[in-house]
Write an enzyme that holds these catalytic residues in place. Structure first.
Site, mmCIF file in Angstrom:
data_model
loop_
_atom_site.group_PDB
_atom_site.id
_atom_site.type_symbol
_atom_site.label_atom_id
_atom_site.label_comp_id
_atom_site.label_asym_id
_atom_site.label_seq_id
_atom_site.Cartn_x
_atom_site.Cartn_y
_atom_site.Cartn_z
ATOM 1 N N GLU A 278 0.837 -1.196 0.000
ATOM 2 C CA GLU A 278 0.000 0.000 0.000
ATOM 3 C C GLU A 278 0.876 1.252 0.000
ATOM 4 O OE1 GLU A 278 -3.797 0.134 0.668
ATOM 5 O OE2 GLU A 278 -3.096 1.900 -0.387
ATOM 6 N N ASP A 282 1.123 3.967 -3.052
ATOM 7 C CA ASP A 282 0.711 5.350 -2.832
ATOM 8 C C ASP A 282 1.802 6.341 -3.207
ATOM 9 O OD1 ASP A 282 -1.592 4.243 -1.913
ATOM 10 O OD2 ASP A 282 -1.492 5.074 0.108
ATOM 11 N N SER A 481 -7.370 1.720 -3.847
ATOM 12 C CA SER A 481 -6.129 2.252 -3.284
ATOM 13 C C SER A 481 -5.223 2.802 -4.372
ATOM 14 C CB SER A 481 -5.344 1.145 -2.587
ATOM 15 O OG SER A 481 -5.992 0.712 -1.449
#
Ligand code: NAG
Ligand code: NAG
Ligand code: NAG
Ligand code: NAG
Ligand code: NAG
Ligand code: NAG
Length: 568
Positions: A278, A282, A481
């Protein structure tokens, strides 16, 4: 010994929904429904040692919350003369800090139980205390236990195994107490699809999504930020650390087409330990869309006993005077598992951030409309929070209709979306959402959702087949995400254009978004979002204009910036 645990586990599965009422001896509950720890992945492993220590976060009732809300709408609405006139942290403190006598009373109550190791935040509306389990059990008339994560076995946290109460005169001064009932959400929400060593030449990579795909598709092309004051950030919770080496390697492979930075400019909180998917996703994508922008990696990753990482982030923001103008966040819980008092207070925290000119973008979730099964086998949709908060911008997901990057775009059926069961529909979206509900589009049976409440997502972006680099390998991942840092980076570019023209940043985005539906590529294709597939129940349909799968659609850089420049 064994039977004690079995009994305890049975008790923990109960969802104690109790009316807000006084209990014995003038004590009261702060949270009307206290959902005791029962999240999948966490297991009760024993009663907590009374000498052990844990952290409690006391959310003190704020003053002037109506004024806060009114001001928040004014500074966020392009049609208001107050648009962009944001407040400093000091001004927010002036507005919302609790009554000093209330603070004194709460401290006195704590001191009575020998609890004196407390710190407050700048806005004085949170108090964070280190306490012994023994003292906390007496203070709150509850019991504590250890909870271990079933996969990540080194995660052991302390939580209350029963509901908690406080004296009635204290209850009037608090919204809720953190560190008691919410269990952190551990693990990756999104799918890993493929992993391989990165090929040397990626210039003609036609399969999957990488920065050039998005820059071309959303008309960003070679535009990058030029103002040193433009900022953006990703917030990470729970041991999600990015790898600086992977970020460099990612930019070597995928950053050739546009000027960019290859390093994070500021790190807040810990960034050591295992590299998280994640976190890597990002930073790699927010820095590819929001290219040449000073980026903050804001982590509340350390998991000390008692800590609630999401709440920690909220406290951090109330304790830091200069914060980034944009946060991209992929985090969520089912509304059902949170108390209304907690969510209402978190909404006030979002307003405290928005009124300071910060845009907060949340991933909408990866379960479509979601599905909750009751014990009697009946079922309903399952909205997530903060995705369902009226005070954040929620980002859903799209994908290619075909295998290659020149295909059309459609809604991703996993894209989280729907209607809150708690928060009523904010004004900014009333006309848009009733338009959708009134249209001829096929709607799910109305018993599964609350169509008069806050609808989400607001916007969307690609969310499938994203290439990232992790541990030097090329990996293909999917989920909202991926969409969130993509949109966040583009908003940061719009902020950059405004700063260059001497204007304010955009702040809370939704009034601007709903007043400018034509800055998006409308996504009209796609299957209905997922819901209760075991029962053959679909979620929502994609349609022309706004819908609860793709929001308004995906941003067009040119029209986004042009509209942003029109606001005063
Ligand atoms: C807020 O910041 C101040 C000053 O840096 C610090 O002393 C205090 O402990 C912080 N509060 C919390 C709750 O972390
Ligand atoms: C913007 O993007 C759309 C779709 O990707 C494309 O058709 C259009 O030509 C682009 N416009 C400009 C000015 O680049
Ligand atoms: C990148 O941003 C800096 C300011 O932060 C600016 O001076 C520089 O010109 C920008 N680079 C490009 C290629 O626009
Ligand atoms: C950046 O912000 C500072 C402080 O507000 C201001 O003085 C400066 O002019 C800004 N720089 C640019 C290039 O806008
Ligand atoms: C729908 O929303 C209302 C008001 O917000 C609430 O009272 C009701 O419980 C909600 N329905 C469901 C199914 O959650
Ligand atoms: C939707 O339908 C209702 C009731 O039929 C009507 O009052 C309302 O004006 C309609 N709204 C829109 C935006 O079409």
């Amino acid at each position: 010994m064994l039977w004690v645990r079995v009994l305890a586990l049975v008790a923990l599965c109960l969802n104690l929904t109790v009316a807000l009422s006084t209990v014995n001896r003038n004590r009261a509950r702060l949270e009307s429904s206290q959902v005791l720890p029962h999240r999948n992945g966490w297991k009760f492993v024993g009663h907590a040692d009374k000498a052990d220590t844990t952290t409690l976060v006391l959310a003190l009732k704020q003053r002037n919350t109506e004024e806060l809300t009114q001001n928040f709408w004014r500074v966020s609405d392009p049609r208001s003369s107050q648009y962009g006139k944001f407040l400093s942290l000091e001004e927010v403190t002036e507005l919302v800090q609790p009554h000093p006598q209330h603070v004194k009373d709460v401290l006195k109550w704590l001191q009575h139980y020998d609890i004196s190791s407390c710190n407050h935040v700048s806005t004085r509306d949170f108090l964070k205390c280190r306490v012994t389990v023994g003292a906390a059990e007496q203070l709150l008339e509850t019991k504590f236990g250890y909870f271990q994560h079933t996969v990540e076995k080194d995660y052991v946290i302390i939580r209350a195994t029963q509901e908690y109460t406080v004296p009635s005169e204290i209850a009037r001064k608090l919204d809720f107490i953190g560190g008691l009932h919410r269990l952190p959400n551990v693990g990756n929400k999104f799918k890993i699809k493929q992993q391989m060593p990165a090929p040397k030449d990626l210039s003609n990579f036609r399969y999957g999504v990488h920065p050039d795909t998005l820059r071309k598709r959303y008309n960003v092309t070679d535009n990058v930020a030029t103002n040193p004051n433009t900022t953006q950030a990703t917030a990470q919770f729970l041991k999600q650390y990015y790898s600086p080496a992977d970020l460099k390697e990612f930019m070597n492979h995928f950053g050739k087409g546009f000027p960019h930075l290859s390093e994070i400019s500021h790190e807040v909180g810990p960034n050591s330990g295992k590299t998280g998917l994640e976190a890597n996703l990002d930073v790699q994508y927010i820095m590819s869309l929001g290219a040449n922008i000073s980026t903050t990696f804001w982590s509340t990753g350390g998991l000390h006993e008692g800590q609630e990482p999401f709440l920690e982030w909220m406290l951090d923001l109330s304790n830091t005077s200069v914060i980034p103008s944009i946060f991209s966040v992929s985090y969520g819980d089912h509304e059902r598992t949170l108390s209304t008092e907690y969510m209402r207070r978190i909404n006030l925290e979002f307003q405290k951030i928005g009124i300071r000119g910060v845009s907060v973008l949340f991933a909408s979730g990866d379960d479509g409309a979601g599905c909750h099964r009751f014990e009697d086998e009946s079922y309903t949709f399952e909205p997530d929070f903060p995705a369902s908060s009226p005070f954040v911008t929620t980002v859903g997901g799209t994908m290619f209709t075909g295998l290659f990057t020149d295909a059309n775009e459609k809604g991703n059926d996993i894209s989280g979306g729907g209607f809150s069961n708690v928060f009523s529909m904010p004004k900014y979206q009333e006309e848009t959402v009733t338009g959708y509900l009134n249209s001829s589009v096929k709607l799910p049976d109305s018993k599964y959702y609350n169509s008069s409440n806050r609808a989400y997502p607001d916007v969307s972006a690609m969310s499938d087949d994203f290439w990232i680099i992790i541990n030097r390998l090329l990996m293909n991942v999917a989920g909202t995400s991926a969409a969130t840092p993509t949109v966040a980076g583009m908003i940061a570019l719009a902020n950059d254009a405004r700063l260059n023209a001497g204007k304010s940043v955009l702040g809370f985005l939704n009034p601007f978004i709903y007043q400018n539906p034509d800055i998006f590529f409308d996504v009209t294709l796609g299957d209905p979002s997922q819901a209760c597939w075991l029962n053959d129940l679909d979620g929502y349909s994609v349609s022309e204009g706004w819908d609860p799968v793709t929001g308004f659609g995906t941003p067009d850089y040119h029209r986004l910036v042009a509209a942003a420049m029109k606001c005063s």
